[in-house]
Scaffold this motif. Structure first.
Motif, PDB file in Angstrom:
ATOM      1  N   LEU A 151       8.418  -9.113  -7.348  1.00  0.00           N
ATOM      2  CA  LEU A 151       7.166  -8.410  -7.627  1.00  0.00           C
ATOM      3  C   LEU A 151       6.471  -8.251  -6.286  1.00  0.00           C
ATOM      4  N   LEU A 152       6.555  -7.067  -5.699  1.00  0.00           N
ATOM      5  CA  LEU A 152       6.144  -6.860  -4.316  1.00  0.00           C
ATOM      6  C   LEU A 152       4.984  -5.874  -4.233  1.00  0.00           C
ATOM      7  N   TYR A 153       3.862  -6.354  -3.761  1.00  0.00           N
ATOM      8  CA  TYR A 153       2.657  -5.534  -3.617  1.00  0.00           C
ATOM      9  C   TYR A 153       2.332  -4.767  -4.906  1.00  0.00           C
ATOM     10  N   PRO A 154       2.166  -5.510  -6.004  1.00  0.00           N
ATOM     11  CA  PRO A 154       1.813  -4.845  -7.267  1.00  0.00           C
ATOM     12  C   PRO A 154       0.406  -4.271  -7.210  1.00  0.00           C
ATOM     13  N   ASP A 155       0.121  -3.370  -8.122  1.00  0.00           N
ATOM     14  CA  ASP A 155      -1.215  -2.789  -8.219  1.00  0.00           C
ATOM     15  C   ASP A 155      -2.217  -3.930  -8.355  1.00  0.00           C
ATOM     16  N   PRO A 156      -3.199  -4.027  -7.450  1.00  0.00           N
ATOM     17  CA  PRO A 156      -4.091  -5.197  -7.462  1.00  0.00           C
ATOM     18  C   PRO A 156      -5.158  -5.175  -8.548  1.00  0.00           C
ATOM     19  N   TRP A 157      -5.453  -4.014  -9.117  1.00  0.00           N
ATOM     20  CA  TRP A 157      -6.536  -3.912 -10.097  1.00  0.00           C
ATOM     21  C   TRP A 157      -7.706  -4.791  -9.649  1.00  0.00           C
TER      22      TRP A 157
ATOM     23  N   ARG B 125       6.484   0.011   2.895  1.00  0.00           N
ATOM     24  CA  ARG B 125       5.388   0.907   3.296  1.00  0.00           C
ATOM     25  C   ARG B 125       4.038   0.341   2.878  1.00  0.00           C
ATOM     26  N   TYR B 126       4.001  -0.373   1.747  1.00  0.00           N
ATOM     27  CA  TYR B 126       2.746  -0.944   1.275  1.00  0.00           C
ATOM     28  C   TYR B 126       2.315  -2.097   2.178  1.00  0.00           C
ATOM     29  N   GLU B 127       3.268  -2.884   2.643  1.00  0.00           N
ATOM     30  CA  GLU B 127       2.911  -3.954   3.558  1.00  0.00           C
ATOM     31  C   GLU B 127       2.424  -3.395   4.889  1.00  0.00           C
ATOM     32  N   GLN B 128       3.081  -2.365   5.391  1.00  0.00           N
ATOM     33  CA  GLN B 128       2.657  -1.772   6.662  1.00  0.00           C
ATOM     34  C   GLN B 128       1.232  -1.222   6.555  1.00  0.00           C
ATOM     35  N   LYS B 129       0.903  -0.640   5.414  1.00  0.00           N
ATOM     36  CA  LYS B 129      -0.466  -0.157   5.211  1.00  0.00           C
ATOM     37  C   LYS B 129      -1.442  -1.324   5.205  1.00  0.00           C
ATOM     38  N   ALA B 130      -1.076  -2.422   4.526  1.00  0.00           N
ATOM     39  CA  ALA B 130      -1.948  -3.597   4.494  1.00  0.00           C
ATOM     40  C   ALA B 130      -2.182  -4.144   5.890  1.00  0.00           C
ATOM     41  N   LEU B 131      -1.136  -4.217   6.681  1.00  0.00           N
ATOM     42  CA  LEU B 131      -1.275  -4.739   8.045  1.00  0.00           C
ATOM     43  C   LEU B 131      -2.155  -3.830   8.894  1.00  0.00           C
ATOM     44  N   ARG B 132      -1.983  -2.515   8.762  1.00  0.00           N
ATOM     45  CA  ARG B 132      -2.834  -1.576   9.521  1.00  0.00           C
ATOM     46  C   ARG B 132      -4.302  -1.741   9.161  1.00  0.00           C
ATOM     47  N   GLU B 133      -4.557  -2.087   7.906  1.00  0.00           N
ATOM     48  CA  GLU B 133      -5.931  -2.203   7.428  1.00  0.00           C
ATOM     49  C   GLU B 133      -6.468  -3.628   7.550  1.00  0.00           C
ATOM     50  N   GLY B 134      -5.700  -4.496   8.206  1.00  0.00           N
ATOM     51  CA  GLY B 134      -6.189  -5.828   8.514  1.00  0.00           C
ATOM     52  C   GLY B 134      -6.074  -6.850   7.394  1.00  0.00           C
ATOM     53  N   ARG B 135      -5.290  -6.566   6.372  1.00  0.00           N
ATOM     54  CA  ARG B 135      -5.105  -7.534   5.294  1.00  0.00           C
ATOM     55  C   ARG B 135      -3.896  -8.426   5.590  1.00  0.00           C
ATOM     56  N   VAL B 136      -3.909  -9.617   5.029  1.00  0.00           N
ATOM     57  CA  VAL B 136      -2.901 -10.631   5.345  1.00  0.00           C
ATOM     58  C   VAL B 136      -1.909 -10.752   4.186  1.00  0.00           C
ATOM     59  N   PRO B 137      -0.630 -10.520   4.433  1.00  0.00           N
ATOM     60  CA  PRO B 137       0.368 -10.686   3.375  1.00  0.00           C
ATOM     61  C   PRO B 137       0.559 -12.154   3.002  1.00  0.00           C
ATOM     62  N   HIS B 138       0.843 -12.383   1.740  1.00  0.00           N
ATOM     63  CA  HIS B 138       1.201 -13.702   1.235  1.00  0.00           C
ATOM     64  C   HIS B 138       2.559 -13.579   0.548  1.00  0.00           C
ATOM     65  N   TYR B 139       3.418 -14.559   0.769  1.00  0.00           N
ATOM     66  CA  TYR B 139       4.777 -14.543   0.227  1.00  0.00           C
ATOM     67  C   TYR B 139       4.957 -15.797  -0.632  1.00  0.00           C
ATOM     68  N   LEU B 140       5.012 -15.622  -1.927  1.00  0.00           N
ATOM     69  CA  LEU B 140       5.062 -16.737  -2.868  1.00  0.00           C
ATOM     70  C   LEU B 140       6.422 -16.783  -3.541  1.00  0.00           C
ATOM     71  N   THR B 141       7.004 -17.958  -3.579  1.00  0.00           N
ATOM     72  CA  THR B 141       8.320 -18.135  -4.197  1.00  0.00           C
ATOM     73  C   THR B 141       8.213 -19.148  -5.326  1.00  0.00           C
ATOM     74  N   PHE B 142       8.727 -18.759  -6.489  1.00  0.00           N
ATOM     75  CA  PHE B 142       8.719 -19.622  -7.673  1.00  0.00           C
ATOM     76  C   PHE B 142      10.147 -19.789  -8.179  1.00  0.00           C
ATOM     77  N   GLN B 143      10.373 -20.889  -8.871  1.00  0.00           N
ATOM     78  CA  GLN B 143      11.673 -21.134  -9.476  1.00  0.00           C
ATOM     79  C   GLN B 143      11.488 -21.423 -10.957  1.00  0.00           C
TER      80      GLN B 143
END
Length: 242
Positions: A144-150, A222-240
């Protein structure tokens, strides 16, 4: 994104009681993209998912699709760059990608042609309809990668990380299966960490680097690159899955 409300996408073929929120189509499709949709999409269907084609909700025959290969699922693949990357790097797995935005589907089809991947199938619609026809404990990995944040609070119930989505996801994922979530929205991180463990998943995190650093096999979308350009910080969460 502009908001649109309606029944499940694609000509009323989804569950009649499910509202769908989100974009179904952009302003235009290039002629090449229309060709991809006309010539390639039907052949890459995972089987009868839509309600008009499968009103009895029979399970997909995954063995006929992928043989003994494990099934990996991407929920909302956007333009398809991550899905194709994973399929190229993991030929031993079979992939199903879900995406209701038909422009994104067309982009993925072009990438599949270029990469000559034979281990991807596409459901161009609501993932909830796909969950209906996936066998129990059939998915080995999900993304689930960069889902619509609503972002508005009154719309948080539309996010993927709610019981409406997590209960069927938990059902179709096998014990020990991995679920990856990437987002640049802090409140989405909060809701993810609150909700996902309630549905039979363990957060695999021993320290900050586990959510600050992307996975070793990650390709930035492309969604992550947009986030980085706009100064937002990606988070990478892993579940099992338990």
């Amino acid at each position: 994104m502009p908001e649109k409300k309606g029944k499940s996408p694609h000509h009323g073929s989804g569950a009649p009681w499910r509202n769908f929120y989100g974009r179904l189509k952009g302003k235009h499709l290039r002629p090449s993209q229309k060709t991809y949709l006309d010539e390639d999409l039907a052949a890459l269907s995972p089987g009868p998912v839509d309600w008009d084609a499968n009103p009895e909700r029979r399970n997909l025959d995954l063995k006929a699709l992928f043989g003994d290969r494990p099934l990996w699922l991407e929920i909302g693949f956007g333009g398809g760059e991550h899905l194709v990357h994973q399929a190229e790097q993991n030929r031993e797995a079979g992939f199903i990608g879900c995406e209701p935005y038909i422009n994104g589907v067309a982009m993925l089809l072009g990438k599949i042609r270029a990469a000559k991947c034979d281990n991807i199938r596409i459901h161009p619609g609501d993932v909830r309809d796909l969950f209906d026809v996936l066998p129990d404990a059939s998915v080995a990995k999900a993304f689930l990668l960069y889902p619509d944040p609503w972002p508005k609070k009154r719309h948080h119930r539309r996010r993927f990380v709610t019981a409406e989505h997590m209960e069927p996801l938990a059902r179709v994922m096998r014990p020990g299966a991995i679920f990856r979530v990437a987002t640049d929205i802090p409140d989405y991180v909060r809701q993810t960490l609150e909700t996902v463990p309630k549905h039979g998943f363990k957060w695999l995190c021993e320290g900050p680097e586990d959510w600050r650093q992307p996975w070793d096999d990650w390709i930035s979308t492309r969604y992550e690159q947009k986030a980085l350009r706009e100064g937002r910080v990606p988070h990478y969460l892993t579940f099992q899955r338990d």
